[in-house]
Design a protein around this motif. Sequence first.
Motif, PDB file in Angstrom:
ATOM      1  N   GLU A  85       0.861  -1.181   0.000  1.00 15.01           N
ATOM      2  CA  GLU A  85       0.000   0.000   0.000  1.00 15.01           C
ATOM      3  C   GLU A  85       0.892   1.225   0.000  1.00 15.01           C
ATOM      4  OE1 GLU A  85      -3.661   1.804   2.776  1.00 15.01           O
ATOM      5  OE2 GLU A  85      -2.656  -0.068   3.303  1.00 15.01           O
ATOM      6  N   SER A 120      -1.339   6.474   1.642  1.00 11.74           N
ATOM      7  CA  SER A 120      -2.553   5.799   2.088  1.00 11.74           C
ATOM      8  C   SER A 120      -2.406   5.290   3.522  1.00 11.74           C
ATOM      9  CB  SER A 120      -2.884   4.637   1.138  1.00 11.74           C
ATOM     10  OG  SER A 120      -4.002   3.911   1.596  1.00 11.74           O
ATOM     11  N   LYS A 163      -2.533   8.226   5.924  1.00  6.60           N
ATOM     12  CA  LYS A 163      -3.870   8.807   6.040  1.00  6.60           C
ATOM     13  C   LYS A 163      -4.787   7.944   6.907  1.00  6.60           C
ATOM     14  CE  LYS A 163      -4.264  11.732   1.933  1.00  6.60           C
ATOM     15  NZ  LYS A 163      -4.972  11.936   0.628  1.00  6.60           N
ATOM     16  N   ASN A 164      -4.675   6.620   6.769  1.00  3.64           N
ATOM     17  CA  ASN A 164      -5.571   5.771   7.564  1.00  3.64           C
ATOM     18  C   ASN A 164      -4.994   5.418   8.929  1.00  3.64           C
ATOM     19  OD1 ASN A 164      -3.849   3.458   7.244  1.00  3.64           O
ATOM     20  ND2 ASN A 164      -4.837   2.963   5.292  1.00  3.64           N
ATOM     21  N   ASN A 202      -2.859   3.248   9.858  1.00  3.99           N
ATOM     22  CA  ASN A 202      -2.755   1.821  10.121  1.00  3.99           C
ATOM     23  C   ASN A 202      -1.292   1.399  10.252  1.00  3.99           C
ATOM     24  OD1 ASN A 202      -3.391  -0.867  10.451  1.00  3.99           O
ATOM     25  ND2 ASN A 202      -3.633  -1.258   8.255  1.00  3.99           N
ATOM     26  N   SER A 218      -3.315  11.424  12.352  1.00  6.10           N
ATOM     27  CA  SER A 218      -3.752  10.044  12.568  1.00  6.10           C
ATOM     28  C   SER A 218      -3.645   9.622  14.037  1.00  6.10           C
ATOM     29  CB  SER A 218      -2.930   9.079  11.703  1.00  6.10           C
ATOM     30  OG  SER A 218      -1.604   8.977  12.183  1.00  6.10           O
TER      31      SER A 218
END
Length: 563
Positions: free
Chosen positions: A314, A318, A321-322, A324, A421
């Motif tokens: 990924e 991305s 932003k998430n 994770n 985040s």
Amino acid sequence: MELSLHIVFLLCAAAVCVTCEQQPPSDEDWLELDTPQGPVRGRRDPDADHLYVFYNIPYVTTPTKENRYKPALPPPVWTEPFDAIDKGVICPQPNVMNNLVRQEDCLIANVFVPDTKRKKLSVLVYVHGGGFMGGYGDMLKAKNLLKTKDIIMVNFNYRVGIHGFLCLGTEDVPGNVGMKDQVALLRWVQKNIASYGGNPDDVTIAGYSAGSAAVDLLMISKSAEGLFHRVIPESGANLAPFSIQRNPLEIAKKYAKDKYNFTGGDDIYALEKFYKTAPIELLSADTFLDRTDATFLFSPCIERETEDEAFLTESPLSILKNGNYKKLPVLYGFAEKEGMWRLIAYDGFMNKMNEKFSDFLPPDLHFKSEEEKEAVADKIKKFYFGDKPVGNDQILKFIDYYSEITFSFSMLWAVKLYVESGHDQVYLYEYSFVDEETPLVPHTNVRGAEHCAQTYAVMDGKNPMEADESLLTPEHKEMKNIMRGIWHNFIKTGKPVPEGSSLPAWPATGANGAPYMSLGQKVELRHEPLLETRYRFWEDIYQKYYLEPIPPPARAPKPRTEL
């Protein structure tokens, strides 16, 4: 134009020579340890008697020849004592250094162990720079940082250039083996470092330049999660244009065609065979320093989802932003004039910038048409250079431009995303210290903190070329003490400044890049956003034109014609 060699070569890859062992040390200089690999003998460092050094330890078994692009295999074991002496081994790369042994079997670690009876010492794993296409583990020394005798340091080689970052998405060339080498090293640390007196539950990873981008990527990679506990990226972000290939298959095809006259067209397996069978010396000869876009072509990539463990599937944007990823304490920053790394090319770039500035845009921007691209390029050129042509009187603006497109904008962008985040342990700084011995920027009366200047402040010597610190100015000596203290505090506690320190209190930063620590002639906490105007200029451009990286496409199974 006279520039120190460490600016010229490979983004912090200092052109220094390894002094290999000329004669065996006496018996009393050896320290023998029992490790999971077998007995290992290191020797007391002749230049730093507070340390024993274990060189050249194979932390994996390196795939070679037609397997050279595969992930590494488990490390060897032995029963007789392994004499861990320096053999000057580095991975295949451009031939710009002397007295070093370039070979495919290059994945070795060096462990610096304090002369102390204490156990469970903090561990510092240092990732070298070099634009992902050069450099080696022991390129810079940090023996003075270890004088406190409460830190063990590990540095190491990883595969670089095409050797480490060819990314075809096939079984034999999956991609990112240079990053998978780093993950393998961290796993080796988890299994082995207690034998050297280190604590596998107290590991800090740090890196400079491309090594900085690497540790920033390691922090967001699921494959490395749990292998370390603090992170120090020094001048390089996971969002930097040079950190991720936009389209690795197209890059590999175009490079093979343009550089080596590859004629296999779109046949992925013909391309794979070419790269697997071409002499490694041929594939590692290019420095890529003539590129105008601040990249070196072959760098980490986004991999396809496969049954094998991938490093990254990924995009960093991305993931950030998430949110994770595991949020660890981060000491994050850059030098004031990072763009000085590009001064060696300034004379050749001036006229080209005036002729077609769009050739100098970073490759992580994408435009719908050539007209749109030229319009944005004109906007950027005017922001930095106004209506004047790029010339010697504009050299500071040239430095600003390359500082921002290569390092500072992407680091501040990452900071914003980290904090948004929920990451509340990011400690931000800008390093701007200079003294009377710092060379002037050509055509100016200005001195500047160059690319990785903060790294050189922590490492041994005046700079990467001069190990002696006795002739430093008092101001420079004091700054080295301050920087080593900050790094030591962070490695030990996850905070750069402890309570009760004579330095200003240093809180975590916010999404706007404030507060941050200014590490200059004075060390002071500043509360205005760092580089606010320039950051907002680039943020607007990247919000409109950012190009996400893509993985290699899925391919049909390889034909079984060779059976």
